[in-house]
Every structure is written in structure tokens, then in C-alpha cells.
Write a protein that holds these residues in place. Structure first.
Motif, PDB file in Angstrom:
ATOM      1  N   PRO A 117      -5.479  -2.057  19.916  1.00  0.00           N
ATOM      2  CA  PRO A 117      -5.905  -0.878  19.146  1.00  0.00           C
ATOM      3  C   PRO A 117      -6.723   0.070  20.017  1.00  0.00           C
ATOM      4  N   ALA A 118      -6.532   1.368  19.793  1.00  0.00           N
ATOM      5  CA  ALA A 118      -7.276   2.363  20.554  1.00  0.00           C
ATOM      6  C   ALA A 118      -8.745   2.364  20.147  1.00  0.00           C
ATOM      7  N   SER A 119      -9.601   2.752  21.081  1.00  0.00           N
ATOM      8  CA  SER A 119     -11.044   2.840  20.825  1.00  0.00           C
ATOM      9  C   SER A 119     -11.446   4.299  20.676  1.00  0.00           C
ATOM     10  N   PRO A 120     -12.517   4.585  19.937  1.00  0.00           N
ATOM     11  CA  PRO A 120     -13.002   5.961  19.854  1.00  0.00           C
ATOM     12  C   PRO A 120     -13.378   6.474  21.238  1.00  0.00           C
ATOM     13  N   PRO A 121     -13.214   7.762  21.488  1.00  0.00           N
ATOM     14  CA  PRO A 121     -13.494   8.311  22.812  1.00  0.00           C
ATOM     15  C   PRO A 121     -14.989   8.444  23.085  1.00  0.00           C
ATOM     16  N   GLY A 180     -10.384   7.299  16.899  1.00  0.00           N
ATOM     17  CA  GLY A 180      -9.799   6.126  17.520  1.00  0.00           C
ATOM     18  C   GLY A 180      -8.532   5.614  16.883  1.00  0.00           C
ATOM     19  N   GLN A 181      -7.859   6.418  16.068  1.00  0.00           N
ATOM     20  CA  GLN A 181      -6.602   6.005  15.442  1.00  0.00           C
ATOM     21  C   GLN A 181      -5.423   6.542  16.241  1.00  0.00           C
ATOM     22  N   ARG A 182      -4.397   5.735  16.400  1.00  0.00           N
ATOM     23  CA  ARG A 182      -3.208   6.156  17.132  1.00  0.00           C
ATOM     24  C   ARG A 182      -2.238   6.784  16.146  1.00  0.00           C
ATOM     25  N   ARG A 183      -1.792   7.999  16.433  1.00  0.00           N
ATOM     26  CA  ARG A 183      -0.929   8.743  15.515  1.00  0.00           C
ATOM     27  C   ARG A 183       0.269   9.334  16.253  1.00  0.00           C
ATOM     28  N   LEU A 184       1.321   9.606  15.490  1.00  0.00           N
ATOM     29  CA  LEU A 184       2.488  10.339  15.974  1.00  0.00           C
ATOM     30  C   LEU A 184       2.608  11.611  15.153  1.00  0.00           C
ATOM     31  N   GLN A 205       0.850  -1.193   0.000  1.00  0.00           N
ATOM     32  CA  GLN A 205       0.000   0.000   0.000  1.00  0.00           C
ATOM     33  C   GLN A 205       0.881   1.236   0.000  1.00  0.00           C
ATOM     34  N   PRO A 206       0.310   2.380  -0.343  1.00  0.00           N
ATOM     35  CA  PRO A 206       1.103   3.613  -0.382  1.00  0.00           C
ATOM     36  C   PRO A 206       1.684   3.926   0.985  1.00  0.00           C
ATOM     37  N   LEU A 207       2.680   4.804   0.966  1.00  0.00           N
ATOM     38  CA  LEU A 207       3.403   5.114   2.194  1.00  0.00           C
ATOM     39  C   LEU A 207       2.601   5.986   3.142  1.00  0.00           C
ATOM     40  N   TYR A 208       1.830   6.892   2.629  1.00  0.00           N
ATOM     41  CA  TYR A 208       1.121   7.778   3.546  1.00  0.00           C
ATOM     42  C   TYR A 208      -0.198   8.207   2.929  1.00  0.00           C
ATOM     43  N   ARG A 209      -1.048   8.745   3.764  1.00  0.00           N
ATOM     44  CA  ARG A 209      -2.383   9.136   3.321  1.00  0.00           C
ATOM     45  C   ARG A 209      -2.875  10.272   4.201  1.00  0.00           C
ATOM     46  N   GLN A 210      -4.040  10.785   3.838  1.00  0.00           N
ATOM     47  CA  GLN A 210      -4.616  11.893   4.598  1.00  0.00           C
ATOM     48  C   GLN A 210      -5.364  11.361   5.800  1.00  0.00           C
ATOM     49  N   TYR A 211      -5.650  12.220   6.769  1.00  0.00           N
ATOM     50  CA  TYR A 211      -6.387  11.840   7.964  1.00  0.00           C
ATOM     51  C   TYR A 211      -7.664  11.096   7.607  1.00  0.00           C
ATOM     52  N   GLY A 212      -7.802   9.945   8.138  1.00  0.00           N
ATOM     53  CA  GLY A 212      -9.055   9.229   8.002  1.00  0.00           C
ATOM     54  C   GLY A 212      -9.428   8.878   6.585  1.00  0.00           C
ATOM     55  N   GLY A 213      -8.615   9.219   5.618  1.00  0.00           N
ATOM     56  CA  GLY A 213      -8.962   8.993   4.239  1.00  0.00           C
ATOM     57  C   GLY A 213      -8.401   7.695   3.706  1.00  0.00           C
ATOM     58  N   PRO A 214      -8.757   7.319   2.506  1.00  0.00           N
ATOM     59  CA  PRO A 214      -8.245   6.091   1.906  1.00  0.00           C
ATOM     60  C   PRO A 214      -6.772   6.239   1.572  1.00  0.00           C
ATOM     61  N   PRO A 215      -6.064   5.131   1.437  1.00  0.00           N
ATOM     62  CA  PRO A 215      -4.653   5.212   1.055  1.00  0.00           C
ATOM     63  C   PRO A 215      -4.495   6.020  -0.210  1.00  0.00           C
ATOM     64  N   GLN A 216      -3.410   6.768  -0.273  1.00  0.00           N
ATOM     65  CA  GLN A 216      -3.246   7.726  -1.337  1.00  0.00           C
ATOM     66  C   GLN A 216      -1.787   7.791  -1.740  1.00  0.00           C
ATOM     67  N   SER A 217      -1.517   7.753  -3.016  1.00  0.00           N
ATOM     68  CA  SER A 217      -0.143   7.863  -3.488  1.00  0.00           C
ATOM     69  C   SER A 217       0.081   9.249  -4.045  1.00  0.00           C
TER      70      SER A 217
END
Length: 976
Positions: free
Chosen positions: A391-395, A705-709, A32-44
Motif C-alpha cells: 500500500p502507498a504511504s502518504p507523501p 496515500g490512496q492509489r487511484r486510476l 460494499q457499494p461500487l464507488y464512492r467519493q474521494y476519501g469519503g465513506p462508501p456511498q451508494s
């Protein structure tokens, strides 16, 4: 307000088409592509085409549910140790906000100067502002408006005090830069002996050559009777803002030039990210001395944040210092190794990440990878970064409503319930679950499971051992349980309509929320609507400790110290669970905000206060705050660490945070309105060639609910010239740090001491500039660096703020509330708080979309026939002169005279113009402001006039001109 946007970056080297970062024969490309937008589908992202104005990536608008975070503002303060190799020390603040923003840097002048072999000769001194002292008059010392202070000496602190340092020697005896005693940091160690305040030297004290001799036999002080033209640049704060907007407004600010000074926070400009996170940070100093470090950055902006996803491998990090991949990593050995820019460790490049280097030694996929070419970006975190490797859960959002007699009688309970029916449709994410609790002396939990026909109540009366009586049905999806929830919200006001219970609990309410989130294994936020001090027999019971007799005594600080015990442990429990607390207070008397608001402050939450709440008068103000608070983007369960290159390190942190150790900043929640201040200690000499590097890494859970850095990188310039520091100083960031330092120090030191240290620091900074950087001039001139022209007016305004005034006329709760709020403010918010905008409206152009230019914040600018709008981010006033023309009153308010004035209606162009200005101001501020109409010479005008910061304070404090006289005298004292 800075409006940062994304701008295409012209490529430095042509990317090779078809490379994609994965050459044949060396590793395999991920599926899959290396990075994508917040909450969006994988994107190249394709290789960047050539062309000056072509975007290298095509950013997708941020997804509201998980993007648009402005996480934190890190203010960095670097001070010197007593290492013998150090010749100079200076202060720097780095403010880092994690929303899509821009990072800017600002320099602060040196504070402590150990004696060296000789003074530094700067080839070119930065521009200065001269204030000539030509006319004097005698006046009582009390005219300064500050508490009296004992006679001055040339040494500002006692020799044995930690604040003390080498005494400033005269020019003839100095072999090096002037030693600045004890100016390493704002408030270290115990307070210096002696009283604080602003009293002039005793009778007959003679100034240095060039200053007129003081009158004998009188306790005199210096004031100005007239202003010379050379004084105007120093005094006109609004002119500084106008000039910067005219010069740099609308321009593109690129981040690839190290050491450049950014526009002011009040200027509208666009940030182009070229490898440094100046979209999200603002530094007090853009330039560091090789033997000192100064940094200050602020984060602001709206550039979409790119997400880098390396799959199960996770983010690439240095093996030694654990810094994340960034533009400061130098690739070698044909791309097979990279050297860490922070610790110089050489690391192997993972096979899947290998890419060839071009003739310049740069990876050919440089422009295809945000982590190599941008200063700010995000990594998708793996399970290793999650609690318990799950995996983290939605708040979840839990609404907890005080249904005691006071809230029922005022109509607050019905107002809240009616608003929630529609507000819950606007949650930042559809994945957020909601729950409901009501309480007085006991707590009521509600089962709102979608399968029920009617909501069910469960009561917990044992508040000493709090627990959640139900698990299934308490936290639900609003869309699925809409009918049951609306039914509950209709019933709550009627259910408690006949209550006579006036006692409430508070600590058990927070504990209940924590237990509910713990049972659901998720993070979240508590929205608590409370009206009185908790007096019921339960953990966290508080007593009224508001004692006006303590004002201006050594024990005044106890009024702002939270009552710990139960509440200190509550804060730890909340942060551990990722539970943030937002507190809406509706008091009619003292409620001990210093204690009740402490939990909210340490969990990344907010405190809102509406005294003597009335639905008709304050309802819309409260609802506006509630809507903003519920709808804003936010991250949960966050932890931040700041890494630096060799030579300096982060040692202390300020803000709405919790610290379990000395390096990790923990935040139950972090949103776009919060700021964190980081203090850096300087350990070693910095390199002019490599500069000073900093990386801020924030691990958090998105609203979905996504874990990000989230990563922000910054590099600062280093210079051997002291004048370069003053040239690149940003006053807005500097005063932000001063305010936060002072508000922390007031918990442990008398207010007189805190104010004395602030003025002492300012005098030493300006004296250092005059001695080492300014061109020779008469001793009667007050000389300031061009970049610090407005620093005295900000400092004087800070000294007159409620927390530092020490007046029995001010509410203790109001002072505590302002102290807590300012602790988490960003640079732009503190700048506006300390110097409000005074906008003339009587001559505004109805046909223009431009807001009239603000004028100086002084009574001298008001006219009897004028109409002015004043705002400081917390308060909003519309001032009407007693001679305001009837036609103006009629056109705006549709009434014949001032006696009939009320809030304007949108029935004519003049009113619509005023409304558009007010709405524009409200949209820019983190919290709502209630518009107050003030008529000249009415009693309500007192509240308005206390915000005219250039005038003498109504509750104590000097006018701007008096304060300049005092600062000038202190500078002379230092240089004597």
C-alpha cells in the motif's frame, strides 16, 4: 476562464428500480457499494428518477485532502505518415487535464497534403474573414522587426531536407489538393538550409494576378495604410472573445454530441458530462478526416470525480489492449460479453459485473455506473498497481533553506521561517509529514521528534557521498511536533545570523531529499529556497556560461541546454522515488536556470524567480506563491498511458514529465497547474461511423496515500470534408502546441530556423484553406477561416516572446525561465500569456460587479487621461496616463497628484473596486503576480510596453499589421 460545473443528465432510458447491478442467480453482489467519493465513506447511488432537471447522482463536495486534482493537460498532435492511402493530413491537439474539468475539442487545419486524384469538394465552405490589400507603400525591410531572410522561392524547404515535400503547383496543374511540403510536424529533422527570418522578396518580384506590381529598384514590402471595415473581424481579438461570451456564456455544454466545437477558454460555461471527458480535455480539432486524425482536448472544470471500487478484483479491462471499462464498450449476448471500442476484442463480463440489457441494448444500470455513463471517473487501485505490491504511504514535504550570506542579509531566511509557522497548518492533508534542512557548503538535518524538548541538528559535510544521518525524527507529523518545529523555526535565523559563507551546493541538496524519501518509503516534494549559482566543490558544481556573444549565432541554443551529467541522473532518481522539486530562486546575478530548473521541470515541479529580492518590495509576492504552492491539491508517483482506437497512436510527449520508454509518461508529481502534450501519429484510415476514440489513464497516489486510476475518455468525429476541419479548429489550443513545439526545438536548432518553420507552417495551413475551402476571391484578399481569425496575432506574439527574440538586452535566465514555465502551461495560460488583457479602469462602474471589457492590446488604445490594468498571468501592471484627472487619482490613491501615487488603500469605493478586480485576477491564475504601477513616459514604462503585443516589439519583432503583410505574401508564395 471556463467554469465547469455538474449538471443533471436526463436519462435516455428508464433505469429499473431494485436492480442494483446484481440480478439473482448470476453472481453475487459485493459487500460494499461500487464507488464512492474521494476519501469519503462508501456511498451508494440510487436509480435515477425521471424528470428533466433531476441529478442522477448527488455529488458530495470534494474532500480537499485527496480530490480537486487537475492532473494533466494532454495536447494531442496528429500528423500523417507517407502511407499511400492517405489523401490529407492535419494537426490536432488534445489537452487533457485530470482535475474535475471539462473536455473540449478543437480542430486544426491540414498541414501536409500528398497529391491525390482530385481536390475535395466541400459542399459548404466555413465562414471566412477577408482582408483586402488595397493600399501599399514602400518601407525598409528592417521595419518588419525580424532578422533578415534570404530571397523566397515557391518551395519553402530544400528538396532534400526532411522538411521538404512536393512543390505547390498552380491551380491549372494540380490534379488534387495542394501538396504541403514537410508539414507533418512542427520541427522534424535538421533545419532547412538558408537563413531564417522575415525579409520580403527581392526587388521587382511580381505577385500573382490581382496583386499590384512591386516598385522596381527598391527592396520593398507590403504594408497597410488604412483598414477597411472587412478587416476588423480579423484584427479585433478582444471582439472574438466578447462575441463568444455573449453567444455561449452561461450555457450548458453537453458532451454527447460528437464533433461539436466548445466555447473558448475565456468563456464562462457549464459542462454536462454525457460520456466524453470534455470536462477535462480540449481538442484543437473536433472533426477528423477518415484518412486523418486530429484531436485536441483540454481539461478544466470542477465536477466532483466519482470513484468506482470493484474491491480486490480491481478495474475491469479489455484482455487485449488493456483499455479500462468506459462508455465505448458495447455489451452483447444479453450482457454476458462486451466488445472493446478500441481494439474490437470481445471479452467475457465478470459474474459480479453482469447486468441485463434493455430493449435498446443498453445495460439497465447504465445511469448507476459512472464508468458506463461518464467520460471522466476514477477507479480505486488494488495492490497490483502499487510499488512492490505494498500500500502507498502518504507523501512528505521537505523544506530546504539556503542559509548562505546573501539569504541571511536579505531577510529571506527569517521571512520563510516566520511564514512556515502558520503555513504548515494549511497542508493539503493532515497526513502529510514534514522535514527541515538548511545548507550552504554543508547540509544540516534536524530532528524534530515530538518527544524532544529542543530540536537537534546533525551536519553532513561530505557532499560527495550524500546520506541522511537520521531516520527517526526527521519526517514528522506537524500537529504532533508543532512545539519543536516552531522552536526550530525561531532558532534558524539567529543560528546563522553571523555567517560569512557565500558558496553553496545544489545537487547534493536534492540528493539528500531523495534519500530521505527513499528511507521513509514514501513520495513527496522538496521546497528549495536558493539564491546563487552552486560554486562550492561538490557534485553538480556549475560555471557561469552566460555569454552574450552567442546571441543570434548558431551556438545560442547552448545557453538553454542544461548541463547534464549529475542533474540528468538526479531527475531520474527523483522520478523513480516520486520526489517532486519546487525551486524558489532569489538571484542577484546569473544562476543558470536552464540547468537548475531542469530537475524541477522533469519532476512535475515549478520554478519561481525573484530577481534582486527585497523583503519590503517582493515579500508578499513570494509568500503568495509559497502559500499557493504548499496548499494546492496534488498527486504523486504518477504514470500515464494514452490508448487510442485503430488508425492512430501516441508517439511523442511534451511537458514537465520524464520518459523511460516510448509509451509511459512518468511524473513524480502532478497538480492542477501542469499540462502534458501528446503527439499522435496517423497510421490508417479512420471510420466516419465509429470516429476516433482515445482513453487517457493516469495512475497516481493521492495526498492521503490512496492509489487511484483516473480515466478520461474522448470520441472525435470523422468527416470526409476538409472544410469541416477548419470549421472546428480552436486557435487557443493550436497556439499552445506551437509554443511548446518551438520551445523544445530551440534547444537543437537556431532561433531563425525555428521562427521560419512556424511562419512556414502558418502560411501552408492558410494557403490550403484558401485553395480547397474558400470561395473564389481576388488575389489581393487575405482570407482566413472564421475559426482562425486571431491565429496570426497569437503567432506574431509567440515570435516576440523572450525565448525566441534573441536580444542581448534580455536576461538569459529570464528567457530560460519563461521557456521552462511555458512547457507545462495549459491552453488558457498560454492564450493569456500571448495576448494579455488590457482593462480600462478610468470609466469603470463602481456599483457594478462586472470587470470592464478588455480592449485591444495596442498603444493606440491608451489615452493620456486614462488608467489601464494589464495582466498576462505572469505580470500585472497599472498604467496611469500623464493627464489622468486629479479627482481620479485622489479617489483611488488618496493622493493629490501622480507624483505621490503608490499602491491603493481600501478606504473608498473606487479603491475597493480596483482591489476587487485585482484580487479576482489573482485568484484565477496559478501563480501570484506583483502589481507594478507604471506612469506614462517613466522609465518603467518600457516593461509595460513590451506586453502590447499588437505593436512592434521593443526587443525585435514585427507589429501585427506588418506581420499580416508578411504572412499574406508567404501565402501568395505558396500558391504561386
Amino acid at each position: 476562464m471556463s467554469q465547469q460545473g455538474y449538471v443533471a443528465t436526463p436519462p435516455y432510458s428508464q433505469a429499473q428500480p431494485g436492480m442494483g447491478g446484481y440480478p439473482a442467480g448470476f453472481g453475487s453482489a459485493p459487500s460494499q457499494p461500487l464507488y464512492r467519493q474521494y476519501g469519503g465513506p462508501p456511498q451508494s447511488f440510487p436509480a435515477p428518477p425521471t424528470g428533466k432537471d433531476t441529478c442522477l447522482w448527488s455529488p458530495i463536495p470534494p474532500v480537499k485532502s485527496s480530490v480537486d486534482l487537475l492532473f494533466l493537460l494532454v495536447l494531442v498532435y496528429i500528423y500523417s505518415t507517407e502511407a499511400p492511402q492517405l489523401r490529407y493530413t492535419s494537426m490536432q491537439y488534445v489537452i487533457v487535464r485530470l482535475h474535475s474539468c471539462s473536455v473540449l475539442k478543437v480542430d486544426h487545419p491540414p498541414l501536409a497534403f500528398p497529391a491525390g486524384p482530385g481536390p475535395v469538394q466541400s459542399p459548404q465552405a466555413p465562414p471566412t474573414s477577408h482582408l483586402t490589400q488595397q493600399q501599399f507603400q514602400t518601407a525598409p525591410p528592417t521595419a518588419m522587426g525580424h532578422p533578415p531572410m534570404g530571397p523566397h522561392s515557391s518551395q519553402m524547404a530544400h528538396p532534400q531536407s526532411p522538411l521538404a515535400g512536393p512543390t505547390m503547383a498552380g491551380p491549372q496543374s494540380m490534379g488534387g489538393p495542394p501538396p504541403m511540403g514537410g508539414m507533418g510536424r512542427p520541427f522534424p529533422g535538421p533545419p532547412p538550409p538558408g537563413a531564417g527570418g522575415f525579409q520580403q522578396p527581392g526587388p521587382g518580384a511580381a505577385g500573382p494576378p490581382g496583386h499590384p506590381q512591386q516598385l522596381q529598384g527598391t527592396d520593398s514590402r507590403v504594408t497597410w495604410k488604412a483598414l477597411l471595415p472587412t478587416m476588423q473581424p480579423l484584427l479585433v481579438q478582444t471582439q472574438v472573445i466578447e462575441d463568444d461570451q455573449a453567444k455561449r456564456g452561461g450555457q450548458v455544454y453537453t458532451t454527447n454530441l460528437r464533433g461539436q466545437v466548445p466555447p473558448l477558454v475565456t468563456t464562462d460555461y457549464t459542462v454536462q458530462d454525457q460520456g466524453k471527458a470534455q470536462e477535462y480535455q480540449r481538442t484543437v480539432l473536433q472533426t477528423c478526416r477518415p484518412s486523418l486524425a486530429h484531436l485536441t482536448q483540454l481539461i478544466k472544470g470542477f465536477t466532483p470525480m466519482y470513484v468506482v471500487n470493484h474491491g480486490e478484483t480491481g478495474p475491469i479491462r479489455c484482455n487485449r489492449c488493456k483499455a479500462y471499462m468506459c462508455p465505448y464498450m458495447q455489451f452483447t449476448d444479453g450482457g454476458r460479453r462486451y466488445q472493446c471500442g478500441f481494439c474490437n476484442c470481445v471479452n467475457e463480463v465478470p459474474a459480479f459485473y453482469f447486468q441485463h440489457l434493455d430493449h435498446m441494448g443498453k445495460r439497465v444500470d447504465f445511469y448507476e455506473r459512472p464508468e458506463l455513463s461518464l467520460g471522466s471517473y476514477e477507479f480505486a487501485a488494488t495492490l497490483d498497481y502499487c510499488k512492490n505490491n505494498k500500500p502507498a504511504s502518504p507523501p512528505a514535504y521537505i523544506f530546504m533553506i539556503d542559509v548562505s550570506y546573501a539569504n541571511i542579509k536579505s531577510g529571506l531566511v527569517r521571512l520563510v521561517c516566520d511564514e512556515l509557522k502558520t503555513l504548515l497548518d494549511n497542508l493539503p492533508s493532515s497526513m502529510v509529514k514534514v522535514g527541515f534542512v538548511t545548507y550552504n557548503k554543508i547540509l544540516h538535518f534536524y530532528n524534530v521528534k515530538s518527544a524532544l524538548a529542543q530540536p537537534q541538528m546533525m551536519v553532513v559535510s561530505d557532499t560527495a557521498e550524500m546520506f541522511v544521518p537520521l531516520l527517526d525524527g526527521f519526517l514528522v507529523n506537524f500537529q504532533e511536533s508543532r512545539a519543536v518545529i516552531n522552536n526550530l523555526l525561531d532558532q534558524i535565523p539567529d543560528m546563522f545570523a553571523d555567517t560569512n559563507e557565500s558558496e553553496t551546493v545544489f545537487a547534493p541538496v536534492i540528493q539528500a531529499g531523495v534519500e530521505a524519501l527513499k528511507a521513509a518509503e514514501c513520495s513527496g516534494k522538496l521546497f528549495i529556497f536558493h539564491s546563487s549559482i552552486p560554486t562550492a566543490e561538490a557534485p553538480g558544481k556549475l560555471k557561469n556560461r552566460d555569454d552574450k556573444k552567442l546571441i543570434n549565432t548558431e551556438k545560442e541554443k547552448t545557453l538553454f541546454q542544461p548541463q547534464k551529467a549529475v542533474y540528468e541522473q538526479l531527475s531520474k532518481d527523483c522520478v523513480s522515488q516520486g520526489c517532486s522539486v519546487d525551486l524558489f530562486l532569489f538571484p542577484s546575478q546569473y544562476v543558470d536556470i536552464a540547468t537548475m530548473g531542469d530537475v524541477a521541470t522533469h519532476t512535475g515541479g515549478s520554478v519561481f524567480k525573484y530577481s534582486n529580492f527585497q523583503v519590503e518590495r517582493d515579500g508578499q509576492h513570494f509568500l503568495s506563491d509559497l502559500r499557493k504552492d504548499v496548499e494546492k491539491a496534488i498527486g504523486f508517483d504518477a504514470i500515464m498511458r494514452v490508448r487510442t482506437s485503430t488508425g492512430f497512436r501516441a508517439t511523442d510527449f511534451f511537458g514537465a514529465i520524464h520518459m523511460n520508454n516510448t509509451t509511459d509518461v512518468e511524473m513524480a508529481a502532478v497538480d492542477c497547474d501542469k499540462a502534458v502534450t501528446v503527439e499522435f501519429k496517423h497510421d490508417d484510415t479512420l471510420s466516419e461511423e465509429t470516429g476516433a476514440l482515445m482513453q487517457c489513464a493516469l495512475l497516481y497516489t493521492t495526498i492521503s496515500g490512496q492509489r487511484r486510476l483516473r480515466i478520461h475518455n474522448l470520441s472525435l468525429n470523422c468527416s470526409a470534408q476538409l472544410s469541416e476541419l477548419y470549421k472546428s479548429c480552436e486557435t487557443d489550443a493550436l497556439i499552445n502546441f506551437f509554443a511548446k513545439s518551438a520551445y523544445r526545438a530551440m534547444l537543437n536548432q537556431p532561433l531563425k530556423t525555428v521562427k521560419e518553420i512556424l511562419v512556414n507552417q502558418a502560411a501552408h495551413m492558410l494557403a490550403c484553406y484558401r485553395k480547397n475551402c474558400a470561395s473564389p476571391s481576388a488575389a489581393s484578399q487575405l482570407i482566413l477561416p472564421d475559426a482562425m481569425k486571431v491565429f496570426p496575432v497569437y503567432l506574431n506574439s509567440l515570435l516576440k516572446t523572450g525565448p525566441l527574440v534573441g536580444s542581448a538586452e534580455l536576461s538569459t535566465d529570464d528567457r530560460a525561465h519563461q521557456r521552462l514555465s511555458t512547457t507545462a502551461m495549459g491552453v488558457e495560460d498560454t492564450q493569456l500569456l500571448l495576448y494579455p488583457r488590457l482593462i480600462p479602469l478610468h470609466n469603470m462602474d463602481v456599483a457594478s460587479d462586472v470587470v470592464p471589457t478588455p480592449v485591444r492590446c495596442s498603444e493606440e488604445r491608451l489615452t493620456d487621461a486614462g488608467m489601464f490594468l494589464l495582466e498576462n498571468g505572469c505580470s500585472l501592471f497599472l498604467w496611469l496616463g500623464q493627464a489622468c484627472p486629479p479627482e481620479v487619482i485622489q479617489s483611488i490613491f488618496n493622493v493629490p497628484s501622480l507624483a505621490h501615487v503608490s499602491l491603493p488603500e481600501l478606504d473608498n469605493p473606487q479603491s475597493q473596486k480596483l482591489r476587487s478586480i485585482i484580487d479576482s485576477l489573482l485568484d484565477q491564475r496559478p501563480s501570484s503576480m506583483k502589481l507594478m504601477i507604471v506612469k506614462q513616459k517613466d522609465r518603467s514604462e518600457i516593461m509595460f510596453r513590451q506586453h502590447l503585443v499588437e505593436d512592434k516589439g521593443l526587443h525585435g519583432g514585427a507589429s501585427y499589421m506588418d506581420f499580416l503583410c508578411y504572412v499574406h505574401r508567404e501565402i501568395r508564395q505558396v500558391l504561386t
